[in-house]
Design a protein around this motif. Structure first.
Motif, PDB file in Angstrom:
ATOM      1  N   PRO A  33      53.133  36.211  50.905  1.00 32.52           N
ATOM      2  CA  PRO A  33      53.586  35.107  51.756  1.00 32.52           C
ATOM      3  C   PRO A  33      52.911  35.122  53.123  1.00 32.52           C
ATOM      4  N   THR A  34      52.721  33.938  53.690  1.00 34.17           N
ATOM      5  CA  THR A  34      52.219  33.819  55.061  1.00 34.17           C
ATOM      6  C   THR A  34      53.099  32.819  55.811  1.00 34.17           C
ATOM      7  N   ASP A  35      52.732  32.537  57.053  1.00 34.66           N
ATOM      8  CA  ASP A  35      53.502  31.583  57.851  1.00 34.66           C
ATOM      9  C   ASP A  35      53.201  30.128  57.482  1.00 34.66           C
ATOM     10  N   SER A  36      52.254  29.897  56.568  1.00 34.31           N
ATOM     11  CA  SER A  36      52.027  28.528  56.086  1.00 34.31           C
ATOM     12  C   SER A  36      52.522  28.407  54.650  1.00 34.31           C
ATOM     13  N   CYS A  37      51.877  29.104  53.730  1.00 35.85           N
ATOM     14  CA  CYS A  37      52.344  29.122  52.336  1.00 35.85           C
ATOM     15  C   CYS A  37      51.834  30.387  51.661  1.00 35.85           C
ATOM     16  N   PHE A  38      52.182  30.565  50.381  1.00 36.52           N
ATOM     17  CA  PHE A  38      51.691  31.741  49.656  1.00 36.52           C
ATOM     18  C   PHE A  38      50.167  31.699  49.566  1.00 36.52           C
ATOM     19  N   ALA A  39      49.575  32.905  49.542  1.00 34.63           N
ATOM     20  CA  ALA A  39      48.120  33.011  49.463  1.00 34.63           C
ATOM     21  C   ALA A  39      47.729  34.042  48.412  1.00 34.63           C
ATOM     22  N   LEU A  40      46.546  33.872  47.847  1.00 31.79           N
ATOM     23  CA  LEU A  40      45.910  34.887  47.016  1.00 31.79           C
ATOM     24  C   LEU A  40      45.149  35.826  47.934  1.00 31.79           C
ATOM     25  N   GLY A  41      45.207  37.132  47.670  1.00 30.51           N
ATOM     26  CA  GLY A  41      44.524  38.063  48.557  1.00 30.51           C
ATOM     27  C   GLY A  41      43.957  39.269  47.831  1.00 30.51           C
ATOM     28  N   CYS A  42      42.799  39.744  48.308  1.00 31.36           N
ATOM     29  CA  CYS A  42      42.192  40.969  47.796  1.00 31.36           C
ATOM     30  C   CYS A  42      41.420  41.631  48.927  1.00 31.36           C
ATOM     31  N   ARG A  43      40.908  42.836  48.672  1.00 33.81           N
ATOM     32  CA  ARG A  43      40.096  43.519  49.673  1.00 33.81           C
ATOM     33  C   ARG A  43      38.764  42.797  49.866  1.00 33.81           C
ATOM     34  N   LEU A  44      38.214  42.967  51.060  1.00 34.37           N
ATOM     35  CA  LEU A  44      36.968  42.309  51.438  1.00 34.37           C
ATOM     36  C   LEU A  44      35.825  42.631  50.472  1.00 34.37           C
ATOM     37  N   GLY A  45      35.744  43.873  50.020  1.00 36.54           N
ATOM     38  CA  GLY A  45      34.646  44.290  49.156  1.00 36.54           C
ATOM     39  C   GLY A  45      34.903  44.126  47.672  1.00 36.54           C
ATOM     40  N   ASN A  46      35.972  43.446  47.308  1.00 31.49           N
ATOM     41  CA  ASN A  46      36.366  43.315  45.906  1.00 31.49           C
ATOM     42  C   ASN A  46      35.682  42.097  45.276  1.00 31.49           C
ATOM     43  N   LYS A  47      34.483  42.327  44.734  1.00 29.53           N
ATOM     44  CA  LYS A  47      33.708  41.215  44.169  1.00 29.53           C
ATOM     45  C   LYS A  47      34.434  40.555  42.992  1.00 29.53           C
ATOM     46  N   GLU A  48      35.040  41.381  42.136  1.00 29.58           N
ATOM     47  CA  GLU A  48      35.775  40.823  40.990  1.00 29.58           C
ATOM     48  C   GLU A  48      36.965  39.997  41.464  1.00 29.58           C
ATOM     49  N   GLY A  49      37.627  40.476  42.520  1.00 32.71           N
ATOM     50  CA  GLY A  49      38.767  39.740  43.074  1.00 32.71           C
ATOM     51  C   GLY A  49      38.363  38.367  43.574  1.00 32.71           C
ATOM     52  N   ILE A  50      37.197  38.300  44.231  1.00 31.27           N
ATOM     53  CA  ILE A  50      36.677  37.021  44.708  1.00 31.27           C
ATOM     54  C   ILE A  50      36.429  36.082  43.537  1.00 31.27           C
ATOM     55  N   ASP A  51      35.821  36.610  42.472  1.00 35.24           N
ATOM     56  CA  ASP A  51      35.553  35.793  41.286  1.00 35.24           C
ATOM     57  C   ASP A  51      36.858  35.318  40.646  1.00 35.24           C
ATOM     58  N   ARG A  52      37.862  36.173  40.663  1.00 32.58           N
ATOM     59  CA  ARG A  52      39.159  35.788  40.076  1.00 32.58           C
ATOM     60  C   ARG A  52      39.822  34.674  40.889  1.00 32.58           C
ATOM     61  N   ILE A  53      39.708  34.758  42.218  1.00 31.20           N
ATOM     62  CA  ILE A  53      40.259  33.687  43.057  1.00 31.20           C
ATOM     63  C   ILE A  53      39.542  32.376  42.760  1.00 31.20           C
ATOM     64  N   LYS A 105      27.715  40.457  60.841  1.00 28.38           N
ATOM     65  CA  LYS A 105      27.109  41.166  59.714  1.00 28.38           C
ATOM     66  C   LYS A 105      28.119  42.011  58.940  1.00 28.38           C
ATOM     67  N   GLU A 106      29.342  42.132  59.470  1.00 29.66           N
ATOM     68  CA  GLU A 106      30.401  42.879  58.774  1.00 29.66           C
ATOM     69  C   GLU A 106      30.891  42.134  57.529  1.00 29.66           C
ATOM     70  N   VAL A 107      30.619  40.844  57.452  1.00 31.79           N
ATOM     71  CA  VAL A 107      31.130  40.018  56.354  1.00 31.79           C
ATOM     72  C   VAL A 107      30.113  39.989  55.219  1.00 31.79           C
ATOM     73  N   PRO A 108      30.507  40.374  53.999  1.00 34.18           N
ATOM     74  CA  PRO A 108      29.581  40.310  52.858  1.00 34.18           C
ATOM     75  C   PRO A 108      29.003  38.901  52.676  1.00 34.18           C
ATOM     76  N   ARG A 109      27.729  38.832  52.344  1.00 34.31           N
ATOM     77  CA  ARG A 109      27.043  37.534  52.259  1.00 34.31           C
ATOM     78  C   ARG A 109      27.674  36.597  51.244  1.00 34.31           C
ATOM     79  N   ARG A 110      28.207  37.154  50.164  1.00 39.47           N
ATOM     80  CA  ARG A 110      28.772  36.291  49.114  1.00 39.47           C
ATOM     81  C   ARG A 110      30.015  35.535  49.583  1.00 39.47           C
ATOM     82  N   LEU A 111      30.602  35.946  50.729  1.00 41.74           N
ATOM     83  CA  LEU A 111      31.785  35.262  51.255  1.00 41.74           C
ATOM     84  C   LEU A 111      31.426  34.130  52.197  1.00 41.74           C
ATOM     85  N   LEU A 112      30.162  34.070  52.617  1.00 40.55           N
ATOM     86  CA  LEU A 112      29.764  33.090  53.615  1.00 40.55           C
ATOM     87  C   LEU A 112      29.516  31.727  52.984  1.00 40.55           C
ATOM     88  N   HIS A 113      29.722  30.684  53.788  1.00 38.97           N
ATOM     89  CA  HIS A 113      29.290  29.356  53.371  1.00 38.97           C
ATOM     90  C   HIS A 113      27.776  29.415  53.172  1.00 38.97           C
TER      91      HIS A 113
END
Length: 206
Positions: A33-53, A105-113
Motif C-alpha cells: 500500500p501507498t498514500d495513493s493506491c496499491f503498487a507492485l514493487g521489487c528490488r532495483l536490480g531485479n530484472k525478472e521482477g521488472i519483466d513480471r511487472i 548513473k545509479e539507475v540501471p539503464r533498463r529502467l530508463l525511458h
C-alpha cells in the motif's frame, strides 16, 4: 500462491516487515500500500521482477517506472535535482506525487525511458510503505497496480490476493487503500509539466 501479510496501518508488525523484505531480497515481487493506491514493487536490480511487472500490467517500453524512496537524501542518489527544482519538490514530499527527472548513473539503464534517460521518483506519505523502505534500506522499483481493462485501481488487499495469487509473491495489506494514482509532474525539460492529475494537489506546480 502469494503470501498474505495483514499488517497494522499505524504500527506494522516487525516480523511481517522482515518476511516481506526477505522476499524482496530473494528477487520476489510484492503488492504493497501507498498514500495513493496499491503498487507492485521489487528490488532495483531485479530484472525478472521488472519483466513480471511489465507482463502483469502489459506495459509498453516507454513506460516510466518509479523509484519509491524513503526520504529526500535517498531520492537524490538516483535523480538529478538542480537548485531551482529542489525547493518545489521538497515542499511536495512526502506526498502523492511522482516526479519524472533525469536519472543518475545509479539507475540501471533498463529502467530508463529509452529516449529521455529519465525515471519516475517519489516519497510516499504512508506508514507501511515507509516501514518497508526502512527495513529494505534501498528504493523499491514500483508501478501503480492498475490492471489491463480496469478503470480504477483495486482498493482491497484480499481482492488483490484473489486476482494475483499466482503472479506475485506477497500482498501486504494494511486496510483499504485509495484508488487514485499519484499526480505526475515531468521536470525532464526543466519546467513543470503536469502529465497526470491524481492524488497530489497539482496547483502547486501550475
Amino acid at each position: 500462491m502469494a503470501k498474505y501479510f495483514d499488517v497494522h496501518p499505524d504500527n506494522p508488525q516487525p516480523r511481517a516487515l522482515r518476511q516481506t523484505v526477505d522476499l524482496l531480497r530473494s528477487d520476489g515481487l510484492i503488492v504493497y500500500p501507498t498514500d495513493s493506491c496499491f503498487a507492485l514493487g521489487c528490488r532495483l536490480g531485479n530484472k525478472e521482477g521488472i519483466d513480471r511487472i511489465r507482463e502483469i500490467r502489459q506495459l509498453e517500453d516507454g513506460h516510466h517506472f518509479t523509484l519509491v524512496c524513503k526520504d529526500f537524501a535517498q531520492l537524490g542518489r538516483f535523480v538529478q535535482i538542480g537548485n531551482a527544482l529542489f525547493r518545489s519538490i521538497k515542499a511536495a514530499t512526502p506526498g502523492g506525487y511522482t516526479f519524472i527527472l533525469p536519472a543518475t548513473k545509479e539507475v540501471p539503464r533498463r529502467l530508463l525511458h529509452p529516449k529521455k534517460k529519465t525515471v519516475g521518483a517519489r516519497i510516499p506519505d504512508h506508514v507501511v510503505a515507509q516501514a518497508l523502505l526502512t527495513e529494505l534500506g534501498e528504493p523499491l522499483l514500483s508501478s501503480t497496480l492498475l490492471l489491463p481493462g480496469d478503470e480504477e485501481a483495486m482498493t482491497q488487499g484480499w481482492e488483490i490476493k484473489e486476482r494475483l495469487d499466482h503472479v506475485v509473491d506477497a500482498v501486504v495489506d494494511s486496510g483499504e487503500c485509495g484508488a487514485v494514482p499519484t499526480t505526475v509532474i515531468d521536470f525532464s525539460q526543466g519546467e513543470a509539466e503536469i502529465v497526470r492529475r491524481g492524488a497530489g494537489d497539482p496547483s502547486l506546480f501550475e
